[in-house]
Structures are given as structure tokens and as C-alpha cells.
Design an enzyme around this catalytic site. Structure first.
Site, PDB file in Angstrom:
ATOM      1  CG  PHE A 139     -46.037 -53.945 -98.648  1.00 47.42           C
ATOM      2  CD1 PHE A 139     -44.925 -54.733 -98.432  1.00 47.42           C
ATOM      3  CD2 PHE A 139     -47.147 -54.519 -99.254  1.00 47.42           C
ATOM      4  CE1 PHE A 139     -44.917 -56.075 -98.795  1.00 47.42           C
ATOM      5  CE2 PHE A 139     -47.141 -55.860 -99.622  1.00 47.42           C
ATOM      6  CZ  PHE A 139     -46.021 -56.640 -99.388  1.00 47.42           C
ATOM      7  CG  ASP A 210     -49.796 -52.495 -93.351  1.00 43.81           C
ATOM      8  OD1 ASP A 210     -49.533 -53.456 -92.594  1.00 43.81           O
ATOM      9  OD2 ASP A 210     -49.988 -52.625 -94.571  1.00 43.81           O
ATOM     10  CE1 TYR A 235     -47.534 -62.793 -95.788  1.00 46.42           C
ATOM     11  CE2 TYR A 235     -49.928 -62.909 -95.837  1.00 46.42           C
ATOM     12  CZ  TYR A 235     -48.754 -62.341 -96.276  1.00 46.42           C
ATOM     13  OH  TYR A 235     -48.798 -61.324 -97.187  1.00 46.42           O
ATOM     14  CE  LYS A 236     -45.605 -59.809 -94.657  1.00 51.10           C
ATOM     15  NZ  LYS A 236     -46.023 -58.478 -95.087  1.00 51.10           N
ATOM     16  NE  ARG A 384     -37.438 -58.336 -97.008  1.00 52.80           N
ATOM     17  CZ  ARG A 384     -38.751 -58.463 -96.922  1.00 52.80           C
ATOM     18  NH1 ARG A 384     -39.482 -57.461 -96.449  1.00 52.80           N
ATOM     19  NH2 ARG A 384     -39.349 -59.572 -97.284  1.00 52.80           N
TER      20      ARG A 384
HETATM   21  C1  LIG Z   1     -46.902 -58.344 -96.097  1.00 55.20           C
HETATM   22  C2  LIG Z   1     -47.585 -57.027 -96.188  1.00 55.20           C
HETATM   23  C3  LIG Z   1     -48.869 -56.925 -96.708  1.00 55.20           C
HETATM   24  C4  LIG Z   1     -49.516 -58.167 -97.241  1.00 55.20           C
HETATM   25  O1  LIG Z   1     -50.722 -57.965 -97.866  1.00 55.20           O
HETATM   26  P1  LIG Z   1     -51.532 -59.247 -98.364  1.00 55.20           P
HETATM   27  O2  LIG Z   1     -52.840 -58.698 -98.727  1.00 55.20           O
HETATM   28  O3  LIG Z   1     -51.562 -60.234 -97.248  1.00 55.20           O
HETATM   29  O4  LIG Z   1     -50.796 -59.840 -99.523  1.00 55.20           O
HETATM   30  C5  LIG Z   1     -49.477 -55.684 -96.714  1.00 55.20           C
HETATM   31  N1  LIG Z   1     -48.839 -54.582 -96.235  1.00 55.20           N
HETATM   32  C6  LIG Z   1     -47.589 -54.660 -95.726  1.00 55.20           C
HETATM   33  C7  LIG Z   1     -46.928 -53.440 -95.204  1.00 55.20           C
HETATM   34  C8  LIG Z   1     -46.932 -55.875 -95.702  1.00 55.20           C
HETATM   35  O5  LIG Z   1     -45.696 -55.946 -95.222  1.00 55.20           O
END
Ligand SMILES: *Cc1c(COP(=O)(O)O)cnc(C)c1O
Length: 425
Positions: A139, A210, A235-236, A384
């Protein structure tokens, strides 16, 4: 009909019809959860891996926090409504969801900020070592933050990116930290947390996971894997609301010696002593920085409370059943219209989403959204489909693939309005 279906035990493609999927939904042990979310009847939402849906209870809870706790209680509410304990309180609930002890998890900041704090802390915890190992295509924020740590913490730090299936061979005696995303955001590939963590430890490296695409989507057991550090998103799949605070985990054995760079007053041993000297809290609170976003954290708590009631063995069974059925339904479209599966067929290596590549992916997703079926697109060519097991139904799979078949057959994706890119894709 078996609920715990793998490809080989699924019916033939011809037997997968509307009646079959109606029956799957009838037998779904998680249907009671769908009623706890705000979902329009005419909407199919396959994007809970990006932004979870609104729990109905969050509406009343927000009203209460705003009108009563903020509106009437004002500053007294830090004590009377225990705003001050929100990070620990929600952290303790999350600990059960990620297989950790209550005092090892805390809610704070964003995932990005938590990555920075813990990656920097890991370098300090493992002195004399200069390598951080991660994977290319992780990511983006994870790679950007690790580079930020490198640029700010020490000139001799080196970021090594190797494909996830070769990671264990690249961990050596100079590796301070291995930082990986458990379920990949594009491909949906799930890594073996136990095996990779063990390989890191064998060389004396620390392991950070993560969990953004794992928490609330697949069973996670950080303690069993003996993971050192972890971060994750609110938030996911946790349905904490747009921009919900994130969380972090520090294994008990590291809490005492861990030092993090953002030494704000919420991480102080006694914030309200108002001392000029920083003295880190002794517990996980030392990872906090500034004031908790009370409204956002209160919304997150509603999502976490729902997730706390879930049996993750049942959740995983449904999740895999959804993805297996979807892959099976999509097979003829792959042959006819050139979709290519980008997610592992082996269920042990799959999270709770299925991705395909297609050169016209962006326009195809827009055409689907136009028909109230929300999936998403990730550059350069990934479509996705996220299957949040608490509210996605089997009928959604049937309707989605039929609509997609129509879009491809009639080329309805091929319109100028579906080519126009918005700021957020
Ligand atoms: C969604 C996501 C993030 C989000 O990071 P934010 O700081 O909340 O924007 C980080 N790492 C991964 C792997 C994600 O899927």
C-alpha cells in the site's frame, strides 16, 4: 448444500442459478448482522474493503455524543463520559478481534501516523541494524512512510523491497524490521503471518503487520504469531466511519522499552501535571500523541462493538464461500471478455476480496456504479470486489455478475462519461 464450499465442492456453473443463491442467503448464519447496517435495498455494496457502511446504531450514538456529551457536558465530559479513556477502551475491544491482550492495543491517529511511530520505534528497539524489509507494490502509504522514517531517523537506513513470496530469504542479521501488509489491498493475497513472523525472529528482526485489510475481514491472531508490532485501519471492515481513527499494537514484551518519536502530551505519564519534561507513560498509552478525536472515536466504537459479537470461524467460512462463488460465476466472463483473476485461487492465500485485471477496468467499474453496484478500481487496471461478510449477500454475487455480463455484452462501459476520472477512484 454445504455452506463451507471450496471450488471442488461447488455445484456446476449451470446449477448456480437465482434459486440457489436465495437458498444460500437463507442458510447464512450471519444475516442478523446485515440488519444492523444502513443499506439501501437497491444498492449492492462491494466496497467495504475501502469504506465500511454505516451501522444504524451509530446514528443515535452520534446524536448522543454531539447533543449530550459535547453539547451539554462540554469539558466535564472528559471525565463524566470517560472521553479520556476512549483510546484504551476501544483498543481493549479490538484486542479480542486481532488476538492480542487488552493492554497491547490502542486507538490513535491514522494508520499512516501509526506506521511512522512504530517503524521509528522498531529501529530504536533493534540497534545496530539498518535494513527495513518490505514488498514492492505494498500500500503506497506504507512505502512512503518507511521512506520518511529512513530520511528522518538515520541516513544509513536502507529500505529493501522484495516480492512477498521471497521475503523470508531476504531477512538477515542486519534486518531491523520486516513490515508487510497481511492482506494485499490490490490482489487480496493473504500472507502467512505465522511463517513470516517466525522467519523474521530467526534472524533477530522485528515484525510489523499492517492489518488494514484484515481486521474484521479474516481471523487474526497476533499473539499466536508472536508479532511484535501491528497497525490497522478503522474505516474499512470495522465500519468506523470515514476517516475513523486507526489502531496500533505493541507486544507486551516491547512496551516497556519502546520509544516513539511523536512524544505528545497524550503519551505522557501524567499529562495533566503539565510538566515541562516529557516522561513517557509506562503502558501502551506511550504511543499516543495528541487529543483523541472524540466524535470519530465514538463512531468507531459502534462498529467495533458489532464486530466484537462475530464468531470469526463463521465469518471466515462465509467470506470464502462468497469469494469462491464469485470466482466461479466470473469464469465464463474471463473467457469471453478478457478479465483475469488477480487473486489467489488457493483459499488459504485469499483475504475477503476478489480482484480482476482488465484494460478497460476503470470504465467498467463506472458502468457498474451507474447501476448501483459499487466496487472499485485501482490503477493501473485492477477491478476490486470486496466481500464484507457481515452484510454482503449471496444474491449480490448473482446480480453483480449478471449486470457485469450485460455491460460487457452490450459494451455499455464504452461511453465518454465512464472514462472521465474523478479525484478519488
Ligand atoms: C487503507 C490502508 C491504509 C490507510 O492509511 P490512512 O493513514 O488511514 O490513510 C494504510 N495501509 C493499508 C495497507 C491500507 O489498506
Amino acid at each position: 448444500m454445504s455452506f463451507n464450499a471450496t471450488s471442488s465442492s461447488l455445484p456446476t456453473h449451470a446449477e448456480l442459478n437465482e434459486a440457489y443463491f436465495v437458498e444460500c442467503d437463507k442458510q447464512d448464519p450471519l444475516t442478523c448482522f446485515r440488519d444492523q447496517f444502513e443499506l439501501a435495498d437497491d444498492l449492492i455494496y462491494l466496497n467495504g474493503n475501502s469504506l465500511g457502511v454505516l451501522p444504524t446504531a451509530a446514528k443515535a450514538r452520534m446524536q448522543e455524543v454531539i447533543a449530550t456529551e459535547w453539547g451539554e457536558g462540554l469539558i466535564r465530559s472528559w471525565n463524566t463520559y470517560s472521553w479520556i479513556d476512549l483510546p484504551q477502551r476501544i483498543g481493549a475491544k479490538l484486542a479480542k478481534i486481532v488476538g492480542a491482550k487488552e493492554h497491547e492495543v490502542i486507538v490513535s491517529d491514522s494508520t499512516s501516523v501509526n506506521l511512522f511511530k512504530l517503524a521509528a520505534a522498531a529501529i530504536k528497539l533493534n540497534p545496530g541494524r539498518t535494513k527495513i524489509v518490505t514488498e514492492p507494490g505494498n500500500f503506497p502509504t506504507d512505502l512512503y512512510i518507511l521512506n520518511g522514517v529512513k530520511n528522518f531517523i538515520g541516513a544509513d537506513i536502507e529500505i529493501v523491497t522484495v516480492p512477498s513470496n521471497e521475503i523470508t530469504q531476504h531477512i538477515d542479521e542486519n534486518t531491523a524490521l520486516v513490515c508487510l501488509t497481511h492482506v494485499h489491498y490490490k490482489s487480496g493475497t493473504m500472507l502467512n503471518m505465522n511463517v513470516i513472523t517466525k522467519a523474521a525472529h530467526e534472524k533477530g528482526a522485528l515484525m510489523m503487520w499492517d492489518l488494514s485489510h484484515s481486521t474484521g475481514a479474516v481471523p487474526v491472531n497476533l499473539n499466536q504469531a508472536q508479532a511484535d508490532l501491528a497497525v490497522g485501519c478503522g474505516y474499512k471492515y470495522l465500519n468506523g466511519g470515514p476517516g475513523a481513527p486507526a489502531f496500533l499494537y505493541v507486544a507486551e514484551k516491547h512496551i516497556k522499552s519502546l520509544q516513539q518519536p511523536l512524544t505528545g502530551w497524550f503519551g505522557h505519564a501524567n499529562a495533566f501535571a503539565m510538566s515541562d519534561e516529557y516522561e513517557a507513560a509506562s503502558g501502551i498509552e506511550k504511543t499516543l500523541c495528541g487529543t483523541t478525536p472524540v466524535i470519530a472515536a465514538s463512531a468507531l466504537e459502534v462498529g467495533v462493538d458489532i464486530m466484537s459479537q462475530v464468531d470469526f470461524v463463521v465469518l471466515r467460512e462465509k467470506s470464502l464461500s462468497l469469494s469462491e462463488h464469485f470466482i466461479k460465476l466470473m469464469a465464463p466472463l474471463c473467457e469471453q471478455y478478457g478479465f483475469e483473476l488477480a487473486t489467489p485461487l488457493d483459499p488459504n492465500h485469499r483475504g475477503s476480496q476478489v480482484s480482476y485485471t482488465h484494460p478497460e477496468g476503470y470504465a467498467i467499474i463506472q458502468a457498474l456504479i451507474h447501476q448501483n453496484i459499487i466496487g472499485d478500481f485501482r490503477a493501473p487496471n485492477i477491478l476490486r470486489f470486496g466481500f464484507a461478510p457481515l452484510y454482503v449477500q449471496f444474491m449480490d454475487l448473482w446480480n453483480t455478475v449478471n449486470t457485469l455480463e450485460n455491460i460487457m455484452r452490450n459494451e455499455t462501459w464504452n461511453r465518454p462519461e465512464f472514462m472521465k476520472r474523478s479525484k478519488v477512484t
